[in-house]
Design an enzyme around this catalytic site. Structure first.
Site, PDB file in Angstrom:
ATOM      1  N   CYS A 176       0.847  -1.191   0.000  1.00 24.21           N
ATOM      2  CA  CYS A 176       0.000   0.000   0.000  1.00 24.21           C
ATOM      3  C   CYS A 176       0.883   1.243   0.000  1.00 24.21           C
ATOM      4  O   CYS A 176       1.447   1.613   1.038  1.00 24.21           O
ATOM      5  CB  CYS A 176      -0.903  -0.028   1.238  1.00 24.21           C
ATOM      6  SG  CYS A 176      -1.874   1.464   1.464  1.00 24.21           S
ATOM      7  N   CYS A 184      -0.138   4.184   2.170  1.00 24.70           N
ATOM      8  CA  CYS A 184       0.160   3.967   3.590  1.00 24.70           C
ATOM      9  C   CYS A 184       1.662   4.076   3.877  1.00 24.70           C
ATOM     10  O   CYS A 184       2.072   4.706   4.833  1.00 24.70           O
ATOM     11  CB  CYS A 184      -0.295   2.576   4.021  1.00 24.70           C
ATOM     12  SG  CYS A 184      -1.840   2.050   3.287  1.00 24.70           S
ATOM     13  N   ASP A 185       2.464   3.443   3.051  1.00 25.46           N
ATOM     14  CA  ASP A 185       3.853   3.198   3.447  1.00 25.46           C
ATOM     15  C   ASP A 185       4.910   3.977   2.672  1.00 25.46           C
ATOM     16  O   ASP A 185       6.069   4.001   3.093  1.00 25.46           O
ATOM     17  CB  ASP A 185       4.160   1.696   3.340  1.00 25.46           C
ATOM     18  CG  ASP A 185       3.369   0.886   4.350  1.00 25.46           C
ATOM     19  OD1 ASP A 185       2.919   1.487   5.352  1.00 25.46           O
ATOM     20  OD2 ASP A 185       3.192  -0.317   4.155  1.00 25.46           O
TER      21      ASP A 185
HETATM   22  C1  LIG Z   1       0.149  -3.681   5.001  1.00 23.18           C
HETATM   23  C2  LIG Z   1      -0.992  -2.703   4.925  1.00 23.18           C
HETATM   24  C3  LIG Z   1      -0.822  -1.442   5.443  1.00 23.18           C
HETATM   25  C4  LIG Z   1      -1.872  -0.532   5.419  1.00 23.18           C
HETATM   26  N1  LIG Z   1      -1.679   0.695   5.990  1.00 23.18           N
HETATM   27  C5  LIG Z   1      -2.705   1.574   6.018  1.00 23.18           C
HETATM   28  C6  LIG Z   1      -2.537   2.864   6.645  1.00 23.18           C
HETATM   29  O1  LIG Z   1      -1.462   3.207   7.130  1.00 23.18           O
HETATM   30  N2  LIG Z   1      -3.614   3.685   6.646  1.00 23.18           N
HETATM   31  C7  LIG Z   1      -4.818   3.352   6.081  1.00 23.18           C
HETATM   32  O2  LIG Z   1      -5.762   4.143   6.162  1.00 23.18           O
HETATM   33  N3  LIG Z   1      -4.986   2.166   5.467  1.00 23.18           N
HETATM   34  C8  LIG Z   1      -3.962   1.266   5.423  1.00 23.18           C
HETATM   35  N4  LIG Z   1      -4.143   0.057   4.798  1.00 23.18           N
HETATM   36  C9  LIG Z   1      -5.444  -0.239   4.168  1.00 23.18           C
HETATM   37  C10 LIG Z   1      -6.487  -0.568   5.257  1.00 23.18           C
HETATM   38  O3  LIG Z   1      -5.951  -1.497   6.170  1.00 23.18           O
HETATM   39  C11 LIG Z   1      -7.762  -1.110   4.630  1.00 23.18           C
HETATM   40  O4  LIG Z   1      -8.268  -0.161   3.713  1.00 23.18           O
HETATM   41  C12 LIG Z   1      -8.831  -1.381   5.693  1.00 23.18           C
HETATM   42  O5  LIG Z   1      -8.376  -2.278   6.670  1.00 23.18           O
HETATM   43  C13 LIG Z   1     -10.077  -1.968   5.034  1.00 23.18           C
HETATM   44  O6  LIG Z   1     -11.009  -2.240   6.032  1.00 23.18           O
HETATM   45  P1  LIG Z   1     -12.203  -3.252   5.762  1.00 23.18           P
HETATM   46  O7  LIG Z   1     -12.931  -3.386   7.049  1.00 23.18           O
HETATM   47  O8  LIG Z   1     -12.950  -2.822   4.572  1.00 23.18           O
HETATM   48  O9  LIG Z   1     -11.511  -4.646   5.360  1.00 23.18           O
HETATM   49  P2  LIG Z   1     -10.362  -5.509   6.050  1.00 23.18           P
HETATM   50  O10 LIG Z   1      -9.488  -4.706   6.930  1.00 23.18           O
HETATM   51  O11 LIG Z   1      -9.745  -6.246   4.924  1.00 23.18           O
HETATM   52  O12 LIG Z   1     -11.172  -6.513   6.964  1.00 23.18           O
HETATM   53  C14 LIG Z   1     -11.910  -7.543   6.405  1.00 23.18           C
HETATM   54  C15 LIG Z   1     -12.402  -8.438   7.526  1.00 23.18           C
HETATM   55  O13 LIG Z   1     -13.320  -9.390   6.997  1.00 23.18           O
HETATM   56  C16 LIG Z   1     -12.983 -10.684   7.479  1.00 23.18           C
HETATM   57  N5  LIG Z   1     -13.445 -11.650   6.487  1.00 23.18           N
HETATM   58  C17 LIG Z   1     -13.040 -11.799   5.212  1.00 23.18           C
HETATM   59  N6  LIG Z   1     -13.740 -12.786   4.613  1.00 23.18           N
HETATM   60  C18 LIG Z   1     -14.594 -13.252   5.548  1.00 23.18           C
HETATM   61  C19 LIG Z   1     -15.585 -14.267   5.555  1.00 23.18           C
HETATM   62  N7  LIG Z   1     -15.828 -14.989   4.458  1.00 23.18           N
HETATM   63  N8  LIG Z   1     -16.289 -14.502   6.688  1.00 23.18           N
HETATM   64  C20 LIG Z   1     -16.060 -13.774   7.800  1.00 23.18           C
HETATM   65  N9  LIG Z   1     -15.136 -12.789   7.865  1.00 23.18           N
HETATM   66  C21 LIG Z   1     -14.418 -12.543   6.739  1.00 23.18           C
HETATM   67  C22 LIG Z   1     -11.480 -10.649   7.653  1.00 23.18           C
HETATM   68  O14 LIG Z   1     -11.092 -11.683   8.536  1.00 23.18           O
HETATM   69  C23 LIG Z   1     -11.310  -9.257   8.213  1.00 23.18           C
HETATM   70  O15 LIG Z   1     -11.576  -9.242   9.590  1.00 23.18           O
HETATM   71  C24 LIG Z   1      -3.117  -0.886   4.823  1.00 23.18           C
HETATM   72  C25 LIG Z   1      -3.275  -2.154   4.273  1.00 23.18           C
HETATM   73  C26 LIG Z   1      -2.246  -3.057   4.324  1.00 23.18           C
HETATM   74  C27 LIG Z   1      -2.446  -4.440   3.755  1.00 23.18           C
END
Ligand SMILES: Cc1cc2nc3c(=O)[nH]c(=O)nc-3n(C[C@H](O)[C@H](O)[C@H](O)COP(=O)(O)OP(=O)(O)OC[C@H]3O[C@@H](n4cnc5c(N)ncnc54)[C@H](O)[C@@H]3O)c2cc1C
Length: 330
Positions: free
Chosen positions: A154, A157-158
């Site tokens: 990302c 982010c990084d």
């Molecule tokens: C390495 C890294 C660094 C990042 N750094 C930043 C940063 O500094 N700042 C920032 O704003 N964003 C950052 N991001 C992006 C940010 O983390 C994501 O945009 C955010 O977490 C998305 O949130 P979400 O809830 O949509 O999905 P996710 O965080 O992907 O959460 C999805 C959830 O759904 C669950 N899940 C998936 N499939 C199923 C299923 N079939 N049944 C039940 N549960 C399920 C997973 O276990 C998880 O808990 C980073 C991403 C990465 C990978």
């Protein structure tokens, strides 16, 4: 998605019950990241009966070392932020199936049924899907071991962590070129490596990157075969797919920008997805199926970020509440 090595303090979840397979909930929330967690808080504060099914807690946040763009915290680790999310959700005593994965969501009349990998089914009048995305990986030695220690997915982010450093960017599309541009603006030295021939990014983006020719190397038809490093990334090994020549490049980091895979397989027969497999939502988080809402990275919302997913989770919960009110169900 489970993240080995994470040791969340789950004692705060003591007293939280599991969802009841015999109940009909107002709302099922699928996911454990910022989108789902925020939706859970908003739904609970509307006194809806809610159950949460979360493959893990934190989602991608839990894999992040330092977060500098979540308001209220100058800098916070992913683990700390996850713990705070969990604590806040737990306050509402929402029945939670942690560690369970929903395999399929179907509809029986106007009721949604979510079947899990533990062979349980949970029923609700509305669903908020916030299952996030997973990065497409290179699947080469060293990648998994060095995530967050030089291996990044990302750039938003990084990239700031790589000011004036040497960085490899993998990919040839808009994400890769955007990452390269972000890094070049930070005076990083960038080598951009694409597996296929040429570049798939927009011309205007390619041209913008090429303006930094003194700090840039563009190589196509290259395959990364290994990432090297003890505590952090130190080098990558690449293979020229034409000549079969191997090269070792000294880098401080590698940004893998080869696409994202939304975790939407469980609803592919239920709701409309776009070409990337993202759940299509409107600006109220509504899908094409009444009562079914999407929030965060799993959807077509632009810019995948924590604060955006959290905002979408809030919006989805409030829209779902309005839907239930409109139907006279709450
Ligand atoms: C390495 C890294 C660094 C990042 N750094 C930043 C940063 O500094 N700042 C920032 O704003 N964003 C950052 N991001 C992006 C940010 O983390 C994501 O945009 C955010 O977490 C998305 O949130 P979400 O809830 O949509 O999905 P996710 O965080 O992907 O959460 C999805 C959830 O759904 C669950 N899940 C998936 N499939 C199923 C299923 N079939 N049944 C039940 N549960 C399920 C997973 O276990 C998880 O808990 C980073 C991403 C990465 C990978």
């Amino acid at each position: 998605m489970d993240f080995p090595g994470l040791s969340l303090d789950l004692s705060s979840l003591a007293g939280t019950s599991r969802p009841d397979p015999n109940a009909l909930y107002d709302m099922l929330i699928i996911g454990g990241g910022p989108g789902a967690m925020t939706a859970a808080v908003y739904a609970a504060r509307k006194t809806l009966s809610v159950a949460l099914i979360a493959g893990d807690f934190g989602g991608q946040v839990a894999t992040t070392t330092d977060i500098e763009n979540y308001l209220g915290f100058q800098v916070i680790t992913g683990k700390e932020l996850t713990d705070r999310f969990v604590e806040q959700v737990q306050h509402f005593k929402i029945p939670t199936a942690k560690g369970d994965k929903v395999e399929k969501i179907s509809q029986e009349g106007e009721i949604f049924v979510a079947r899990t990998d533990k062979q349980e089914s949970f029923r609700a009048r509305t669903v908020i899907l916030s299952t996030g995305k997973r990065n497409r990986h290179l699947n080469v030695p060293g990648e998994q071991e060095l995530v967050g220690r030089g291996v990044a997915y990302c750039a938003i982010c990084d990239a700031p962590l790589y000011k004036q450093k040497k960085v490899a960017v993998i990919g040839g599309g808009n994400s890769a070129f955007t990452a390269a541009l972000d890094l070049l603006k930070l005076e990083a030295t960038v080598v951009l490596l694409n597996f296929s021939a040429g570049w798939q990014a927009d011309e205007v983006l390619v041209a913008a990157v090429k303006r930094y020719s003194d700090k840039l190397r563009l190589l196509s038809e290259q395959q990364v075969i290994r990432i090297e490093g003890k505590d952090r990334v130190e080098a990558i090994h690449i293979l020229d797919r034409n000549t079969q020549a191997e090269e070792r490049l000294l880098v401080n980091g590698i940004f893998i920008e080869i696409g994202l895979l939304p975790n939407s397989e469980l609803v592919q027969d239920l709701v409309q997805l776009n070409e990337q497999g993202e759940v299509i939502v409107d600006c109220h988080c509504r899908t094409n199926v009444p009562g079914f809402f999407g929030a965060g990275d799993v959807t077509n919302v632009p810019h995948k970020q924590i604060v955006i997913s959290a905002g979408e989770g809030a919006k989805a919960a409030l829209t779902a509440y309005d839907y239930l009110v409109g139907k006279g169900l709450v």
